[in-house]
Design an enzyme around this catalytic site. Structure first.
Site, PDB file in Angstrom:
ATOM      1  N   ASP A   1       0.894  -1.150   0.144  1.00  0.00           N
ATOM      2  CA  ASP A   1       0.000   0.100  -0.247  1.00  0.00           C
ATOM      3  C   ASP A   1       0.965   1.349   0.071  1.00  0.00           C
ATOM      4  OD1 ASP A   1      -0.351  -0.824   3.592  1.00  0.00           O
ATOM      5  OD2 ASP A   1       0.551   0.974   2.680  1.00  0.00           O
TER       6      ASP A   1
ATOM      7  N   HIS B   1       8.730  -5.178  -1.559  1.00  0.00           N
ATOM      8  CA  HIS B   1       7.661  -6.483  -2.161  1.00  0.00           C
ATOM      9  C   HIS B   1       7.010  -5.707  -3.225  1.00  0.00           C
ATOM     10  CE1 HIS B   1       7.923  -9.053   1.633  1.00  0.00           C
ATOM     11  NE2 HIS B   1       9.215  -9.142   0.775  1.00  0.00           N
TER      12      HIS B   1
ATOM     13  N   CYS C   1       4.920  -3.737 -17.171  1.00  0.00           N
ATOM     14  CA  CYS C   1       4.787  -4.468 -18.392  1.00  0.00           C
ATOM     15  C   CYS C   1       5.638  -5.569 -18.669  1.00  0.00           C
ATOM     16  CB  CYS C   1       4.698  -3.307 -19.639  1.00  0.00           C
ATOM     17  SG  CYS C   1       4.742  -4.083 -21.065  1.00  0.00           S
TER      18      CYS C   1
ATOM     19  N   THR D   1       5.114  -6.813  12.103  1.00  0.00           N
ATOM     20  CA  THR D   1       5.485  -7.960  10.968  1.00  0.00           C
ATOM     21  C   THR D   1       5.582  -9.028  11.933  1.00  0.00           C
ATOM     22  OG1 THR D   1       7.090  -8.645   9.348  1.00  0.00           O
ATOM     23  CG2 THR D   1       7.652  -7.493  10.907  1.00  0.00           C
TER      24      THR D   1
HETATM   25  C1  BV8 Z   1      13.262 -14.719  -2.016  1.00  0.00           C
HETATM   26  C2  BV8 Z   1       3.751  -9.960  -1.997  1.00  0.00           C
HETATM   27  C3  BV8 Z   1      15.400 -15.432  -2.966  1.00  0.00           C
HETATM   28  C4  BV8 Z   1       2.895  -8.756  -2.161  1.00  0.00           C
HETATM   29  C5  BV8 Z   1       4.908 -11.189  -0.489  1.00  0.00           C
HETATM   30  C6  BV8 Z   1      12.048 -21.685   3.773  1.00  0.00           C
HETATM   31  C7  BV8 Z   1      12.885 -21.080   4.788  1.00  0.00           C
HETATM   32  C8  BV8 Z   1      13.007 -19.811   4.679  1.00  0.00           C
HETATM   33  C9  BV8 Z   1      12.658 -19.067   3.463  1.00  0.00           C
HETATM   34  C10 BV8 Z   1      12.144 -19.685   2.668  1.00  0.00           C
HETATM   35  C11 BV8 Z   1      11.606 -21.238   2.557  1.00  0.00           C
HETATM   36  N1  BV8 Z   1      10.912 -21.458   1.495  1.00  0.00           N
HETATM   37  C12 BV8 Z   1      11.054 -20.233   0.383  1.00  0.00           C
HETATM   38  C13 BV8 Z   1      11.563 -19.268   1.260  1.00  0.00           C
HETATM   39  C14 BV8 Z   1      11.801 -17.910   0.598  1.00  0.00           C
HETATM   40  C15 BV8 Z   1      10.340 -17.237   0.742  1.00  0.00           C
HETATM   41  C16 BV8 Z   1       9.855 -17.295   2.086  1.00  0.00           C
HETATM   42  O1  BV8 Z   1      10.378 -16.570   3.029  1.00  0.00           O
HETATM   43  N2  BV8 Z   1       8.882 -18.192   2.481  1.00  0.00           N
HETATM   44  C17 BV8 Z   1       8.236 -18.301   3.746  1.00  0.00           C
HETATM   45  C18 BV8 Z   1       6.737 -18.362   3.516  1.00  0.00           C
HETATM   46  C19 BV8 Z   1       8.936 -19.301   4.554  1.00  0.00           C
HETATM   47  N3  BV8 Z   1      10.660 -15.903   0.368  1.00  0.00           N
HETATM   48  C20 BV8 Z   1      10.588 -15.538  -0.867  1.00  0.00           C
HETATM   49  O2  BV8 Z   1      10.431 -16.165  -1.674  1.00  0.00           O
HETATM   50  C21 BV8 Z   1      11.086 -14.094  -1.152  1.00  0.00           C
HETATM   51  N4  BV8 Z   1      12.050 -14.046  -2.422  1.00  0.00           N
HETATM   52  O3  BV8 Z   1      13.508 -15.359  -0.947  1.00  0.00           O
HETATM   53  O4  BV8 Z   1      13.937 -14.612  -3.308  1.00  0.00           O
HETATM   54  C22 BV8 Z   1      16.461 -14.166  -2.660  1.00  0.00           C
HETATM   55  C23 BV8 Z   1      16.408 -13.661  -1.276  1.00  0.00           C
HETATM   56  C24 BV8 Z   1      17.332 -12.708  -1.217  1.00  0.00           C
HETATM   57  C25 BV8 Z   1      18.330 -12.119  -2.111  1.00  0.00           C
HETATM   58  C26 BV8 Z   1      18.262 -12.738  -3.161  1.00  0.00           C
HETATM   59  C27 BV8 Z   1      17.441 -13.820  -3.553  1.00  0.00           C
HETATM   60  C28 BV8 Z   1      10.271 -13.188  -1.670  1.00  0.00           C
HETATM   61  C29 BV8 Z   1       9.136 -12.745  -0.378  1.00  0.00           C
HETATM   62  C30 BV8 Z   1       7.957 -11.804  -0.784  1.00  0.00           C
HETATM   63  C31 BV8 Z   1       6.743 -12.553  -0.957  1.00  0.00           C
HETATM   64  N5  BV8 Z   1       5.680 -11.443  -1.423  1.00  0.00           N
HETATM   65  N6  BV8 Z   1       3.809 -10.420  -0.616  1.00  0.00           N
HETATM   66  C32 BV8 Z   1       1.327  -8.841  -1.586  1.00  0.00           C
HETATM   67  O5  BV8 Z   1       0.824  -9.980  -2.094  1.00  0.00           O
HETATM   68  O6  BV8 Z   1       1.247  -8.274  -0.638  1.00  0.00           O
HETATM   69  S1  BV8 Z   1       5.185 -11.739   1.165  1.00  0.00           S
HETATM   70  C33 BV8 Z   1       3.797 -11.383   2.325  1.00  0.00           C
HETATM   71  O7  BV8 Z   1       4.010 -11.476   3.464  1.00  0.00           O
HETATM   72  C34 BV8 Z   1       3.708  -9.542   2.248  1.00  0.00           C
HETATM   73  O8  BV8 Z   1       4.417  -8.885   1.454  1.00  0.00           O
HETATM   74  C35 BV8 Z   1       4.255  -9.446   3.645  1.00  0.00           C
HETATM   75  O9  BV8 Z   1       5.291  -8.342   3.600  1.00  0.00           O
HETATM   76  C36 BV8 Z   1       4.902 -10.910   4.028  1.00  0.00           C
HETATM   77  C37 BV8 Z   1       4.950 -10.741   5.667  1.00  0.00           C
HETATM   78  O10 BV8 Z   1       3.850 -10.579   6.187  1.00  0.00           O
HETATM   79  P1  BV8 Z   1       3.725  -9.305   7.446  1.00  0.00           P
HETATM   80  O11 BV8 Z   1       3.755  -8.107   6.630  1.00  0.00           O
HETATM   81  O12 BV8 Z   1       4.453  -9.822   8.458  1.00  0.00           O
HETATM   82  O13 BV8 Z   1       2.082  -9.488   7.729  1.00  0.00           O
HETATM   83  P2  BV8 Z   1       1.513 -11.082   8.637  1.00  0.00           P
HETATM   84  O14 BV8 Z   1      -0.023 -10.789   8.524  1.00  0.00           O
HETATM   85  O15 BV8 Z   1       2.540 -12.152   8.584  1.00  0.00           O
HETATM   86  O16 BV8 Z   1       2.111 -10.320  10.149  1.00  0.00           O
HETATM   87  C38 BV8 Z   1       1.189  -9.100  10.613  1.00  0.00           C
HETATM   88  C39 BV8 Z   1       1.786  -8.712  12.097  1.00  0.00           C
HETATM   89  O17 BV8 Z   1       1.225  -7.614  12.269  1.00  0.00           O
HETATM   90  C40 BV8 Z   1       1.540  -9.779  12.968  1.00  0.00           C
HETATM   91  O18 BV8 Z   1       2.816 -10.162  13.769  1.00  0.00           O
HETATM   92  C41 BV8 Z   1       0.574  -9.083  13.775  1.00  0.00           C
HETATM   93  O19 BV8 Z   1       0.505  -9.631  15.359  1.00  0.00           O
HETATM   94  C42 BV8 Z   1       0.927  -7.863  13.803  1.00  0.00           C
HETATM   95  N7  BV8 Z   1      -0.466  -6.783  13.806  1.00  0.00           N
HETATM   96  C43 BV8 Z   1      -1.486  -7.119  13.391  1.00  0.00           C
HETATM   97  N8  BV8 Z   1      -2.295  -5.922  13.403  1.00  0.00           N
HETATM   98  C44 BV8 Z   1      -1.451  -5.191  14.469  1.00  0.00           C
HETATM   99  C45 BV8 Z   1      -0.291  -5.890  14.378  1.00  0.00           C
HETATM  100  N9  BV8 Z   1       0.654  -4.855  14.830  1.00  0.00           N
HETATM  101  C46 BV8 Z   1       0.566  -3.614  15.261  1.00  0.00           C
HETATM  102  N10 BV8 Z   1      -0.380  -3.121  15.382  1.00  0.00           N
HETATM  103  C47 BV8 Z   1      -1.765  -3.585  14.782  1.00  0.00           C
HETATM  104  N11 BV8 Z   1      -2.730  -3.129  14.754  1.00  0.00           N
END
Ligand code: BV8
Length: 228
Positions: free
Chosen positions: A94, A109, A117, A176
């Site tokens: 956002d 991200h 494109c 996060t």
């Molecule tokens: C990559 C797209 C290589 C946009 C997203 C096994 C082990 C480790 C890693 C991996 C694995 N298998 C694969 C991987 C890599 C993978 C990964 O990490 N997978 C995870 C699931 C294990 N990562 C990737 O593929 C990344 N790329 O690794 O490439 C590389 C890396 C580095 C250098 C070279 C090559 C790409 C990751 C990006 C994926 N795209 N989003 C969209 O659709 O929005 S990720 C998606 O989840 C979002 O972008 C977001 O950023 C991300 C994390 O979520 P959060 O933002 O933390 O949100 P969440 O709901 O999880 O948590 C919210 C938090 O807020 C909570 O804690 C909650 O308590 C709190 N909260 C709630 N309300 C409030 C609050 N806090 C305060 N106030 C409130 N009111």
């Protein structure tokens, strides 16, 4: 607090939760409606582009309808007033940081209001839909995709992020879950290069053990209190 000059702030979906944008892993999270592998991967886009485009069409409309909350406003004020280096690295797609007035923002991200494109590589600000396959304003091809980093794709501007972490005296993580890498590893990098680390979150995250201090509560209360 010892002299702090350079700050890196990482934000996640939690900072926009109180603006009405759903988070990913809460019970009402985005992923509930769609399984992760169904929408946020290049494979899903190849397999079912219309589903993925509609998913982001909905997110884009929600972003446009949302308003920044006090947490975004507090970070924007800090960005305006902070004399040292400051970088807001957001995982969010956002534009609420920018609409609150922040300038030093890096979307690792991608951005929901940007279309990319795949024919001519141009990027365009996009507020409408993509599921109806509109032509690229630059080349005319119907080849626009969400300008989003999907799972398995490389996040944007990683070198800039690691350079900022290397210079940081303070690393603050806001809203996060610490579930997604490489963002979830930034706190370890910050500690390695000597920064103090602070987590502001509604609940403990997967990375909480890495932080010098964790404050629990809603961002709209914690962030303005910390910025003061
Ligand atoms: C990559 C797209 C290589 C946009 C997203 C096994 C082990 C480790 C890693 C991996 C694995 N298998 C694969 C991987 C890599 C993978 C990964 O990490 N997978 C995870 C699931 C294990 N990562 C990737 O593929 C990344 N790329 O690794 O490439 C590389 C890396 C580095 C250098 C070279 C090559 C790409 C990751 C990006 C994926 N795209 N989003 C969209 O659709 O929005 S990720 C998606 O989840 C979002 O972008 C977001 O950023 C991300 C994390 O979520 P959060 O933002 O933390 O949100 P969440 O709901 O999880 O948590 C919210 C938090 O807020 C909570 O804690 C909650 O308590 C709190 N909260 C709630 N309300 C409030 C609050 N806090 C305060 N106030 C409130 N009111």
């Amino acid at each position: 607090m010892e002299q702090v000059r350079n700050i890196v702030i990482l934000t996640g979906a939690g900072i926009s939760a109180e603006s009405g944008l759903r988070t990913f892993r809460a019970e009402d999270g985005l992923w509930e409606d769609h399984r992760v592998e169904d929408v946020a991967t290049p494979q899903a886009f190849r397999r079912d582009p219309e589903l993925v485009q509609r998913f982001y069409d909905e997110r884009r409309a929600n972003i446009l309808a949302a308003q920044p909350n006090p947490a975004h406003a507090a970070l924007a004020r800090l960005d305006r007033e902070w004399p040292g280096e400051l970088l807001i690295v957001t995982q969010n797609i956002d534009d609420l940081h920018e609409r609150a007035g922040a300038a030093r923002v890096l979307h690792m991200h991608g951005e929901g209001l940007s279309a990319w494109c795949t024919a001519c590589d141009a990027r365009h600000r996009w507020e409408g839909t993509l599921s109806d396959n509109p032509p690229c304003p630059s080349c005319g091809e119907a080849a626009l995709r969400p300008d989003i980093v999907w799972f398995g794709e490389i996040p944007y501007r990683m070198d800039e992020i690691f350079a900022a972490l290397a210079r940081a005296d303070l690393f603050v993580s806001i809203g996060t879950s610490g579930a997604v890498y490489p963002a979830a590893g930034f706190v370890q990098e910050a500690k390695r290069t000597g920064a103090r680390t602070l987590e502001l979150n509604l609940e403990r995250s997967q990375g909480s053990a890495w932080f010098d201090e964790t404050r629990l509560g809603p961002a709209s209360g914690l962030v303005p209190a910390w910025v003061e």
